[in-house]
Scaffold this motif. Sequence first.
Motif, PDB file in Angstrom:
ATOM      1  N   LEU A   1      15.087 -35.499 -51.502  1.00 38.01           N
ATOM      2  CA  LEU A   1      13.801 -35.021 -51.012  1.00 38.01           C
ATOM      3  C   LEU A   1      13.032 -34.287 -52.107  1.00 38.01           C
ATOM      4  O   LEU A   1      11.801 -34.425 -52.230  1.00 38.01           O
ATOM      5  CB  LEU A   1      14.018 -34.108 -49.811  1.00 38.01           C
ATOM      6  CG  LEU A   1      12.769 -33.593 -49.098  1.00 38.01           C
ATOM      7  CD1 LEU A   1      11.877 -34.756 -48.653  1.00 38.01           C
ATOM      8  CD2 LEU A   1      13.151 -32.728 -47.899  1.00 38.01           C
ATOM      9  N   ILE A   2      13.731 -33.503 -52.922  1.00 41.72           N
ATOM     10  CA  ILE A   2      13.077 -32.791 -54.024  1.00 41.72           C
ATOM     11  C   ILE A   2      12.498 -33.772 -55.029  1.00 41.72           C
ATOM     12  O   ILE A   2      11.363 -33.596 -55.521  1.00 41.72           O
ATOM     13  CB  ILE A   2      14.081 -31.831 -54.699  1.00 41.72           C
ATOM     14  CG1 ILE A   2      14.408 -30.666 -53.762  1.00 41.72           C
ATOM     15  CG2 ILE A   2      13.518 -31.302 -56.013  1.00 41.72           C
ATOM     16  CD1 ILE A   2      15.520 -29.771 -54.255  1.00 41.72           C
ATOM     17  N   ASN A   3      13.252 -34.807 -55.338  1.00 40.45           N
ATOM     18  CA  ASN A   3      12.736 -35.823 -56.270  1.00 40.45           C
ATOM     19  C   ASN A   3      11.497 -36.515 -55.704  1.00 40.45           C
ATOM     20  O   ASN A   3      10.539 -36.786 -56.436  1.00 40.45           O
ATOM     21  CB  ASN A   3      13.827 -36.856 -56.565  1.00 40.45           C
ATOM     22  CG  ASN A   3      14.980 -36.269 -57.355  1.00 40.45           C
ATOM     23  OD1 ASN A   3      14.804 -35.302 -58.110  1.00 40.45           O
ATOM     24  ND2 ASN A   3      16.167 -36.844 -57.198  1.00 40.45           N
ATOM     25  N   SER A   4      11.516 -36.775 -54.389  1.00 38.97           N
ATOM     26  CA  SER A   4      10.355 -37.405 -53.756  1.00 38.97           C
ATOM     27  C   SER A   4       9.143 -36.489 -53.795  1.00 38.97           C
ATOM     28  O   SER A   4       8.013 -36.914 -54.098  1.00 38.97           O
ATOM     29  CB  SER A   4      10.693 -37.777 -52.311  1.00 38.97           C
ATOM     30  OG  SER A   4       9.570 -38.324 -51.661  1.00 38.97           O
ATOM     31  N   LEU A   5       9.337 -35.188 -53.514  1.00 38.50           N
ATOM     32  CA  LEU A   5       8.225 -34.231 -53.570  1.00 38.50           C
ATOM     33  C   LEU A   5       7.720 -34.054 -55.001  1.00 38.50           C
ATOM     34  O   LEU A   5       6.511 -33.871 -55.226  1.00 38.50           O
ATOM     35  CB  LEU A   5       8.676 -32.886 -53.003  1.00 38.50           C
ATOM     36  CG  LEU A   5       8.987 -32.863 -51.502  1.00 38.50           C
ATOM     37  CD1 LEU A   5       9.533 -31.497 -51.092  1.00 38.50           C
ATOM     38  CD2 LEU A   5       7.758 -33.216 -50.671  1.00 38.50           C
TER      39      LEU A   5
END
Length: 320
Positions: free
Chosen positions: A189-193
């Motif tokens: 999720l952090i990579n996506s954000l």
Amino acid sequence: MSEAGLRLTDVADSVRKHRNVIILVTFGVAVAGAVFYLAGPKKFEGKTEFVVRNPMYADRNFIYNTDTKLIDYFANEDDIDRAMLMCEADIVQSKVIKNMKLAEAYGLDPGNRKGEQQLSRRFSKNFNITRTEYKSLIVSYVDVVPERAADVANECVRVLEDSYNEYYKEMRRSMAQSLTERINEEDSLINSLTDSLVALRNKYGIYDIMSPARYNLMIGKMRESGNSEYARGIEMIQNIESMKDEIVTNRAKQTTLVNQYKTGTKLNEMPLIKVVSVARPPVSPKGIGGLYTVLACGFLGFFFSTLIMAFADAMKRQRK
């Protein structure tokens, strides 16, 4: 008419009257006891004593507890009951039977159901675990071979330590694994954000650091980029940046928890059982011994032969 009942004088008279028969029976029973003791298999008992540590001593809540709450290093009654239950369960006994190769030693075939049941019943008959008044546990095993009796008793404690300790370690590893999986999800999720933030900054030309979740931190002077949707870009970046900061903070906390739950989960770390007396091959067989066996058999032979003769004489007197 003769008196009913058996008086001591009548017993004494019967002993004097049938002393040869009583002596012969007493001697015969004593000899039979001696023959039985010499010909019968000798059984030896191996014993080992140990204490159980408090399982909470290895828990992260106490290892990393800044309040330094005092706990008892010795297990309580419930923990001792659980250790006894596990020692008497198949999870321990089947491993001991397999490790000590008792099926081959007893000439039983564990491949079929009947042989497996016979082996389990024989082991359960020879095995015993008791609790002392000092909250220690004693494991004993009876066998015709003294070395095997001691080895099986020691192996029971070793397997109990592995199984009992593994129960708590498995729970901590499961918690660590669950947190690790959650961290992996948060990483994705952090990579996506992060990708979304990069795209927004490039789209709106906003490269200042804006972190509302970090005490409204802003680094850089906000300048008009000439983009008509500059304000929208700022709001969108702040929203996504705030979400990312919260997730990064949660991931850091969970990473700390993972490291805490993994503490003491390696092999031989923080054992829960302390052996205070190792089982050694016994020298004398279990039981009262040869001399006391002969004396006990002789006494029983004398007692019952005297009783039978006295009752026989009493029946004769009643018929007269």
